[in-house]
Design an enzyme around this catalytic site. Structure first.
Site, PDB file in Angstrom:
ATOM      1  N   HIS A  62     -32.027 -30.218  34.599  1.00 46.92           N
ATOM      2  CA  HIS A  62     -31.102 -29.563  35.532  1.00 46.92           C
ATOM      3  C   HIS A  62     -30.987 -30.401  36.800  1.00 46.92           C
ATOM      4  O   HIS A  62     -31.936 -30.510  37.572  1.00 46.92           O
ATOM      5  CB  HIS A  62     -31.625 -28.161  35.844  1.00 46.92           C
ATOM      6  N   CYS A  89     -26.583 -24.603  42.392  1.00 41.31           N
ATOM      7  CA  CYS A  89     -26.322 -25.372  41.173  1.00 41.31           C
ATOM      8  C   CYS A  89     -24.862 -25.331  40.737  1.00 41.31           C
ATOM      9  O   CYS A  89     -24.490 -25.989  39.761  1.00 41.31           O
ATOM     10  CB  CYS A  89     -27.214 -24.857  40.049  1.00 41.31           C
ATOM     11  N   HIS A 128     -23.601 -23.830  31.057  1.00 48.65           N
ATOM     12  CA  HIS A 128     -24.566 -24.022  32.141  1.00 48.65           C
ATOM     13  C   HIS A 128     -25.982 -24.080  31.578  1.00 48.65           C
ATOM     14  O   HIS A 128     -26.794 -24.887  32.033  1.00 48.65           O
ATOM     15  CB  HIS A 128     -24.442 -22.891  33.155  1.00 48.65           C
TER      16      HIS A 128
END
Length: 541
Positions: A468, A292, A432
């Site tokens: 996400h 990620c 994040h």
């Protein structure tokens, strides 16, 4: 977590010790110098004469100290011999004990970070250093297919999370995602390729070309570019999972039914390659896959290519499309996903105690980075300046953050040093924050450690509205960060109704958009494997 010198020194010490021991012979307490080849230079002879090896740990410590004088290395390779390089001496320790041991060493990691902070004096880069600016952006998201629409939806607090419609997921405990409902490649990708390519590549190609169009790079403008100094660096965390999944299903019948392009179209690098082929760009071209954190790695490396003079123009970012049975099933098996199926827009809840996991998203984000003088020469609109960034590794656990946040703190400190700015100059952070308890809390604590009580600082999470996007997350959030700089508005944190204990809500953007004159903005992305990345943008002046 250890500093940069330790991360390089430890393996180097290991090999150097092995090499020296292999050419020496020792017995009892005798010392014998390493013999040189007959053709060796005298300077090397004097240097290597220090590398005497004797039995016992003291001689190894002397070797490490004399031959490779790295402070952190000698700290971690102490009288307990070399086993500390690879783990505990005891083979009977169970998994939990080993993890506790790693956490126990975090004090050493934090000590190294303090050394880094003392050494990293905030200095502006030399005036002759090439500057990097953002001149174009492209996105494919569940909230819009261009930067303006995308950011307007974010400012309004609209959620892109909904029921999955792409396939029948009725048997899955999670049936929601940030799925793109309307996507078209018309005018961007040839129909023949559109039928064969994985969706992650289609998102990538479309967003990449939209970034060029947004940057005013027409065919006439591109004809003036030196294409040997134009590159593409767009990564993916998962690559062509749908192409690979379809190939497995076809193979159940016969290999003759398989897509002949299944191998190249499944690899993460092929998207960048196909875009470069289409544009004729011959500069740096590859992909990075760090889960990620992928996009931020690609953006920072692209900027470095420009700074070093290896490129004048770079398309960079990330793309992922894993809302398919194998992708959903994999994350369900990890027990990582929210199961708030009856209220999908409320499912992604960073920093909220009522969270029950993160929400998958899909899409792509691409930035057009350009060397400042190159951009000015062609009259490009400059959206923001890229100041710098950093990467670190937690070196702790596959999926859990370091208990002290050591890797994240070190990453932020190094990013500030790279950008040549002080922590007080950062007044906006796109976090994040994925809507997982451990991740949200540890990042918040790291931010509090690095920035203290800055009353001007505002923090938000784009994932509260789009979920996400895995390898594409950093790039899409970089677009949101640049848009915040351009517009002077930061988007809200939605679903933040019951904040986690210890979280100061004055630091977080509320349920409505807020006006903010951004001095400098930080965007964080962290990935499985302990990959940490922080990048910094600022208004162009």
């Amino acid at each position: 977590m250890v500093g940069a010198s330790s991360s390089y020194a430890s393996p180097l010490c290991t090999w150097f010790v092995a090499a020296c021991m292999s050419v020496s012979h020792g017995g009892g307490d005798s010392r014998q110098a390493v013999a040189l080849q007959s053709g060796g230079r005298s300077r090397r002879r004097r240097q290597l004469s220090k590398c005497s090896v004797a039995s016992g740990s003291a001689s190894i410590q002397a070797l490490v100290t004399s031959c490779l004088d790295f402070g952190p290395c000698t700290h971690y390779n102490n009288n307990n011999a070399l086993s500390s390089l690879f783990g505990s001496n005891s083979v009977s320790l169970n998994r939990n004990q080993r993890r506790l041991n790693r956490a126990a060493s975090s004090g050493g990691a934090m000590a190294v970070m303090e050394m880094e902070k003392e050494a990293a004096v905030n200095k502006k880069p030399p005036t002759e250093q090439r500057r990097v600016v953002v001149t174009g952006m492209g996105v494919e998201t569940s909230l819009g297919h261009d930067p303006h629409t995308f950011y307007e939806n974010l400012l309004q607090g609209n959620s892109g999370i909904s029921q999955i419609e792409n396939f029948d997921c009725s048997e899955f405990p999670t049936r929601i995602a940030g799925e793109i409902k309307s996507f078209s490649t018309e005018g961007w990708v040839a129909p023949k390729l559109s039928k064969r390519m994985d969706k992650f590549m289609l998102y990538l190609l479309t967003a990449g070309k939209k970034a060029l169009a947004d940057g005013g790079v027409t065919d006439e403008v591109m004809a003036e570019f030196d294409k040997t100094k134009c590159g593409v660096l767009i990564g993916s965390a998962m690559g062509g999972m749908k192409v690979f999944y379809d190939a497995i299903e076809a193979l159940r019948i016969s290999y003759k039914k398989m897509n002949p392009f299944c191998v190249p179209f499944a690899t993460t690098n092929m998207g960048s390659a196909m875009l470069a082929m289409d544009l004729g760009w011959m500069g740096p071209n590859y992909s990075i896959s760090t889960a990620c954190a992928t996009s931020n790695f690609c953006i920072l490396n692209s900027a470095n290519h420009i700074i070093k003079g290896e490129a004048d123009v770079m398309l960079c970012g990330g793309s992922d499309a894993v809302i398919i049975p194998i992708g959903l099933g994999g994350f369900v098996a990890c027990r990582a996903l929210s199961q708030r199926n009856n209220d999908p827009t409320k499912a992604s809840r960073p920093w909220d105690t009522n969270r029950d996991g993160f929400v998958m998203g899909e899409g792509a984000g691409v930035l057009l980075l350009e060397e400042l003088e190159h951009a000015k020469k062609r009259g490009a609109t400059i959206y923001a300046e890229f100041l710098g960034g950093s990467f670190t590794c937690d070196a702790y656990h596959m999926t859990e953050p370091h208990p002290d946040g050591a890797g994240v703190i070190l990453c932020i400190e190094r990013a500030l040093a790279s950008a040549g700015i002080s922590k007080e100059q950062i007044n906006y952070i796109n976090a994040h924050a994925t809507s997982t308890h451990a991740g949200d809390i540890k990042e918040y604590q790291a931010l509090a450690h690095c920035f203290g009580q800055n009353p001007e600082l505002k923090v938000n999470s784009t994932k509260s509205m789009i979920g996400h996007l895995l390898g594409a997350a950093g790039a899409v959030e970089a677009v949101a960060t640049v848009q915040a700089i351009r517009t002077g508005w930061v988007h809200p944190n939605i679903n933040l109704e019951n904040p986690d204990s210890g979280v100061d809500t004055k630091l977080l953007v509320g349920p409505k958009k807020e006006r903010l004159d951004i001095k400098a903005a930080l965007s964080n992305s962290f990935g499985f494997g302990g990959h940490n990345s922080s990048i910094i943008f600022a208004p162009y002046k």
